[in-house]
Design a protein around this motif. Structure first.
Motif, PDB file in Angstrom:
ATOM      1  N   LEU A 419       0.832  -1.205   0.000  1.00  0.00           N
ATOM      2  CA  LEU A 419       0.000   0.000   0.000  1.00  0.00           C
ATOM      3  C   LEU A 419       0.871   1.261   0.000  1.00  0.00           C
ATOM      4  O   LEU A 419       0.626   2.205  -0.760  1.00  0.00           O
ATOM      5  N   ILE A 420       1.891   1.276   0.863  1.00  0.00           N
ATOM      6  CA  ILE A 420       2.801   2.427   0.931  1.00  0.00           C
ATOM      7  C   ILE A 420       3.554   2.581  -0.383  1.00  0.00           C
ATOM      8  O   ILE A 420       3.768   3.700  -0.871  1.00  0.00           O
ATOM      9  N   GLU A 421       3.972   1.475  -0.973  1.00  0.00           N
ATOM     10  CA  GLU A 421       4.654   1.523  -2.254  1.00  0.00           C
ATOM     11  C   GLU A 421       3.775   2.152  -3.331  1.00  0.00           C
ATOM     12  O   GLU A 421       4.265   2.820  -4.237  1.00  0.00           O
ATOM     13  N   ALA A 422       2.479   1.952  -3.218  1.00  0.00           N
ATOM     14  CA  ALA A 422       1.521   2.520  -4.168  1.00  0.00           C
ATOM     15  C   ALA A 422       1.091   3.932  -3.770  1.00  0.00           C
ATOM     16  O   ALA A 422       0.106   4.461  -4.307  1.00  0.00           O
ATOM     17  N   GLN A 423       1.823   4.533  -2.818  1.00  0.00           N
ATOM     18  CA  GLN A 423       1.540   5.902  -2.379  1.00  0.00           C
ATOM     19  C   GLN A 423       0.105   6.055  -1.868  1.00  0.00           C
ATOM     20  O   GLN A 423      -0.616   6.981  -2.220  1.00  0.00           O
ATOM     21  N   THR A 424      -0.300   5.096  -1.034  1.00  0.00           N
ATOM     22  CA  THR A 424      -1.654   5.094  -0.497  1.00  0.00           C
ATOM     23  C   THR A 424      -1.614   4.843   1.003  1.00  0.00           C
ATOM     24  O   THR A 424      -0.790   4.065   1.502  1.00  0.00           O
ATOM     25  N   LEU A 425      -2.510   5.518   1.729  1.00  0.00           N
ATOM     26  CA  LEU A 425      -2.664   5.344   3.168  1.00  0.00           C
ATOM     27  C   LEU A 425      -4.148   5.268   3.506  1.00  0.00           C
ATOM     28  O   LEU A 425      -4.986   5.745   2.744  1.00  0.00           O
ATOM     29  N   THR A 426      -4.452   4.699   4.664  1.00  0.00           N
ATOM     30  CA  THR A 426      -5.835   4.738   5.114  1.00  0.00           C
ATOM     31  C   THR A 426      -6.072   6.004   5.936  1.00  0.00           C
ATOM     32  O   THR A 426      -5.129   6.619   6.448  1.00  0.00           O
ATOM     33  N   LYS A 427      -7.313   6.376   6.069  1.00  0.00           N
ATOM     34  CA  LYS A 427      -7.667   7.597   6.786  1.00  0.00           C
ATOM     35  C   LYS A 427      -7.238   7.540   8.250  1.00  0.00           C
ATOM     36  O   LYS A 427      -6.760   8.532   8.806  1.00  0.00           O
ATOM     37  N   ALA A 428      -7.398   6.364   8.860  1.00  0.00           N
ATOM     38  CA  ALA A 428      -7.036   6.245  10.278  1.00  0.00           C
ATOM     39  C   ALA A 428      -5.536   6.389  10.485  1.00  0.00           C
ATOM     40  O   ALA A 428      -5.096   6.980  11.473  1.00  0.00           O
ATOM     41  N   ALA A 429      -4.741   5.865   9.559  1.00  0.00           N
ATOM     42  CA  ALA A 429      -3.287   5.992   9.674  1.00  0.00           C
ATOM     43  C   ALA A 429      -2.872   7.455   9.612  1.00  0.00           C
ATOM     44  O   ALA A 429      -2.026   7.911  10.386  1.00  0.00           O
ATOM     45  N   LYS A 430      -3.472   8.186   8.703  1.00  0.00           N
ATOM     46  CA  LYS A 430      -3.177   9.618   8.570  1.00  0.00           C
ATOM     47  C   LYS A 430      -3.576  10.367   9.845  1.00  0.00           C
ATOM     48  O   LYS A 430      -2.820  11.200  10.360  1.00  0.00           O
ATOM     49  N   GLN A 431      -4.761  10.050  10.386  1.00  0.00           N
ATOM     50  CA  GLN A 431      -5.237  10.711  11.593  1.00  0.00           C
ATOM     51  C   GLN A 431      -4.364  10.381  12.794  1.00  0.00           C
ATOM     52  O   GLN A 431      -4.033  11.263  13.601  1.00  0.00           O
ATOM     53  N   LEU A 432      -3.968   9.114  12.910  1.00  0.00           N
ATOM     54  CA  LEU A 432      -3.131   8.718  14.054  1.00  0.00           C
ATOM     55  C   LEU A 432      -1.770   9.399  13.999  1.00  0.00           C
ATOM     56  O   LEU A 432      -1.222   9.773  15.037  1.00  0.00           O
ATOM     57  N   GLU A 481       2.952  17.430   8.023  1.00  0.00           N
ATOM     58  CA  GLU A 481       2.360  17.556   6.694  1.00  0.00           C
ATOM     59  C   GLU A 481       2.939  16.545   5.702  1.00  0.00           C
ATOM     60  O   GLU A 481       2.265  16.140   4.757  1.00  0.00           O
ATOM     61  N   SER A 482       4.183  16.143   5.919  1.00  0.00           N
ATOM     62  CA  SER A 482       4.876  15.312   4.933  1.00  0.00           C
ATOM     63  C   SER A 482       4.451  13.852   4.945  1.00  0.00           C
ATOM     64  O   SER A 482       4.614  13.153   3.945  1.00  0.00           O
ATOM     65  N   PHE A 483       3.922  13.367   6.056  1.00  0.00           N
ATOM     66  CA  PHE A 483       3.615  11.947   6.213  1.00  0.00           C
ATOM     67  C   PHE A 483       2.722  11.430   5.081  1.00  0.00           C
ATOM     68  O   PHE A 483       2.947  10.360   4.535  1.00  0.00           O
ATOM     69  N   SER A 484       1.714  12.200   4.739  1.00  0.00           N
ATOM     70  CA  SER A 484       0.755  11.745   3.719  1.00  0.00           C
ATOM     71  C   SER A 484       0.776  12.613   2.461  1.00  0.00           C
ATOM     72  O   SER A 484      -0.098  12.482   1.619  1.00  0.00           O
ATOM     73  N   LYS A 485       1.782  13.491   2.355  1.00  0.00           N
ATOM     74  CA  LYS A 485       1.860  14.358   1.177  1.00  0.00           C
ATOM     75  C   LYS A 485       2.127  13.514  -0.062  1.00  0.00           C
ATOM     76  O   LYS A 485       3.050  12.714  -0.118  1.00  0.00           O
ATOM     77  N   GLY A 486       1.291  13.688  -1.073  1.00  0.00           N
ATOM     78  CA  GLY A 486       1.438  12.915  -2.296  1.00  0.00           C
ATOM     79  C   GLY A 486       0.812  11.536  -2.224  1.00  0.00           C
ATOM     80  O   GLY A 486       0.906  10.752  -3.180  1.00  0.00           O
ATOM     81  N   PHE A 487       0.173  11.209  -1.096  1.00  0.00           N
ATOM     82  CA  PHE A 487      -0.475   9.906  -0.932  1.00  0.00           C
ATOM     83  C   PHE A 487      -1.979  10.015  -1.190  1.00  0.00           C
ATOM     84  O   PHE A 487      -2.601  11.010  -0.847  1.00  0.00           O
ATOM     85  N   LYS A 488      -2.538   8.968  -1.784  1.00  0.00           N
ATOM     86  CA  LYS A 488      -3.990   8.841  -1.858  1.00  0.00           C
ATOM     87  C   LYS A 488      -4.493   8.299  -0.516  1.00  0.00           C
ATOM     88  O   LYS A 488      -3.773   7.609   0.191  1.00  0.00           O
ATOM     89  N   THR A 489      -5.743   8.611  -0.191  1.00  0.00           N
ATOM     90  CA  THR A 489      -6.323   8.132   1.062  1.00  0.00           C
ATOM     91  C   THR A 489      -7.519   7.236   0.760  1.00  0.00           C
ATOM     92  O   THR A 489      -8.374   7.591  -0.054  1.00  0.00           O
TER      93      THR A 489
END
Length: 520
Positions: A419-432, A481-489
């Motif tokens: 998932l990370i390799e595909a530049q994707t995160l879940t909403k809960a991961a971003k919030q945490l 800000e950088s943790f999920s920058k450029g990632f899809k959610t």
């Protein structure tokens, strides 16, 4: 400043120059080029340094150092005792750190009898690295985690281990070396941490023509290279360090470069960019943020914006755990003690035992994670946090037996890596992540969030501590800000359904072999 102190400094500089000239005249030593000179930079609070007196082009050789002019166990007076047998004893029975500390202490105790006295006299008499700070000054650095890396207790243990018992093993008489105080031991250890290099051992690879390698100051956290010797390099350590103004680099001759052929067997200081006449020649101690510069060398760096390009903030694993437990015990209505036990099992036993073949990082589970000023978030923390977020959302996860939980963690780790390799995160991961970094920021004093803190009552060490804390806060804010920058959610439920569905299809089998047990 009184005249006698000025004269003493100048006299030591003159003695050092004579030492260089004497060793060079008998066929080895340090050979500076005619375009540089040793200069008194005390007016700039920089002690000694090297200045260009003519324009220097990129790639020019500034000076060379022969192997005989590098101080280590092979060239020091201590290694030559007992018919040279001490070299093997120092190498085989002591760590590289211990052996160089003993070597340098012995030279200091020889005083004027030491063949290295001209060099020893220009090493700093006083350092302000953190091992010298009093506790009341160290408190000004909280909540920086650099306090946990000072290593004073480790140094005290090494002192007790080596002094005086090591001298007898090395054939040194008590009256010859005298009493070695903790102050001298601490000074020598600090000098080695600040100025030593790991230099290729000519006895290991002297017949090999290898690709050019660059090297910088020693980093004691890195794994020791058995083909190198921890060494002090005269003249190289005369250069002051500046990350942004760095224009020179100590290196080995490049065997593929015909112009370097004449320097075979030497170390060479090369200009890595043009240097104009009147400019200072700067080395670099390494890509260290201000907390590490202060710990190792006793100073900080600031550019025109008041920042250090290699600064970083840190988030501890314990803080990550506490935030996860706090969040999911409320969301999932699960007893917090059960979640703490589950997390401890996953983090200490299950994840460390698994690796993803394509994953280049050393290990997903670390004691701390860095948030660099550059905003480049470690992939390890992204994979770890995403995996833990999914594991803690899994229905009835606290009821899994150990073997079943182990297989499930393998599967989650693999899927979250993809998932990370595909530049994707879940909403809960971003919030945490936001919760974790905000919790970390809340630990800092209010002045660390301001660009400047005008407090004339602050001591010099207090001002240095303020620079460190401000740099860490800014880095953490960038990391937020950088943790999920450029990632899809995506929704967590989507990823969780995918993992649970695969689990049902596999019927409890071992699972995909992309995740494998690490060798112990």
């Amino acid at each position: 400043m009184s005249m006698d102190i000025v004269d003493h400094f100048s006299e030591q500089t003159a003695t050092y120059k004579t030492w260089i000239e004497t060793s060079t005249s008998i066929g080895y030593g340090i050979q500076p080029c005619r375009k540089i000179e040793l200069s008194d930079l005390r007016s700039k609070s920089q002690g000694r340094g090297i200045i260009a007196i003519e324009d220097i082009q990129e790639g020019e050789i500034l000076f060379t150092i022969s192997r005989e002019s590098i101080l280590n166990v092979q060239t020091g007076s201590l290694g030559k005792l007992q018919n040279g047998e001490n070299v093997e004893i120092l190498t085989q029975e002591f760590t590289p750190w211990e052996s160089l500390i003993l070597t340098l202490i012995y030279e200091f105790q020889l005083g004027l009898k030491s063949p290295w006295v001209g060099y020893l006299q220009v090493l700093p008499l006083e350092l302000n690295s953190l091992i010298y700070w009093e506790n009341y000054d160290l408190e000004k650095l909280r909540p920086s985690l650099v306090i946990d890396r000072i290593g004073k207790n480790d140094a005290l243990e090494m002192y007790a281990k080596l002094i005086p018992s090591a001298w007898e093993r090395l054939g040194v008489k008590a009256e010859e070396v005298g009493d070695v105080s903790w102050e001298l031991f601490r000074k020598v250890a600090s000098l080695i941490m600040a100025y030593s290099f790991d230099v290729e051992d000519p006895s290991e690879a002297k017949q090999e023509d290898e690709d050019e390698e660059d090297f910088g100051s020693d980093d004691e956290e890195e794994e020791e290279d058995t083909n190198t010797v921890k060494s002090m390099c005269p003249h190289a350590d005369i250069l002051n360090s500046n990350s942004e103004l760095n224009n020179a680099q100590l290196t080995y001759p490049d065997p593929s470069d015909p112009e370097d052929a004449q320097y075979k067997g030497l170390l060479i200081m090369k200009a890595i960019k043009p240097i104009k006449a009147g400019e200072q020649v700067y080395n670099i101690y390494g890509e260290h943020g201000n907390s590490e510069l202060l710990r190792r060398y006793g100073y900080v760096e600031q550019n025109a914006d008041g920042d250090c390009m290699f600064d970083f903030g840190e988030v501890s694993l314990s803080l990550i755990q506490s935030q996860l437990v706090q969040h999911f015990s409320a969301v999932c209505k699960t007893d917090s003690s059960q979640l703490e036990k589950l997390l401890n099992t996953v983090l200490t036993n299950l994840i460390p035992e698994t690796t993803v073949e394509e994953f280049e990082a050393e290990q997903v589970v670390q004691e701390t994670y860095e948030c660099p000023y550059t905003g480049e978030i470690q992939a390890e923390i992204q994979v770890l946090l995403q995996s833990l977020v999914i594991i803690l959302q899994t229905p009835d996860i606290t009821k899994y037996e150990h073997e079943e939980l182990s297989r499930y963690v393998d599967r989650v780790l693999k899927k979250c890596y993809q998932l990370i390799e595909a530049q994707t995160l879940t909403k809960a991961a971003k919030q945490l992540w936001e919760n974790i970094v905000n919790a970390r920021l809340s630990q800092y004093p209010s002045f660390a969030f301001r660009e400047t803190h005008d407090d004339s009552s602050s001591s010099q060490n207090g001002k240095l501590a303020e620079v460190v804390l401000r740099g860490e806060v800014k880095s953490l804010q960038i990391g937020l800000e950088s943790f999920s920058k450029g990632f899809k959610t995506i929704d967590d439920e989507k990823l969780l359904r995918n993992i649970l569905k695969k689990r049902e299809q596999q019927g409890g089998k071992q699972g995909n072999k992309v995740v494998k047990k690490a060798k112990k």
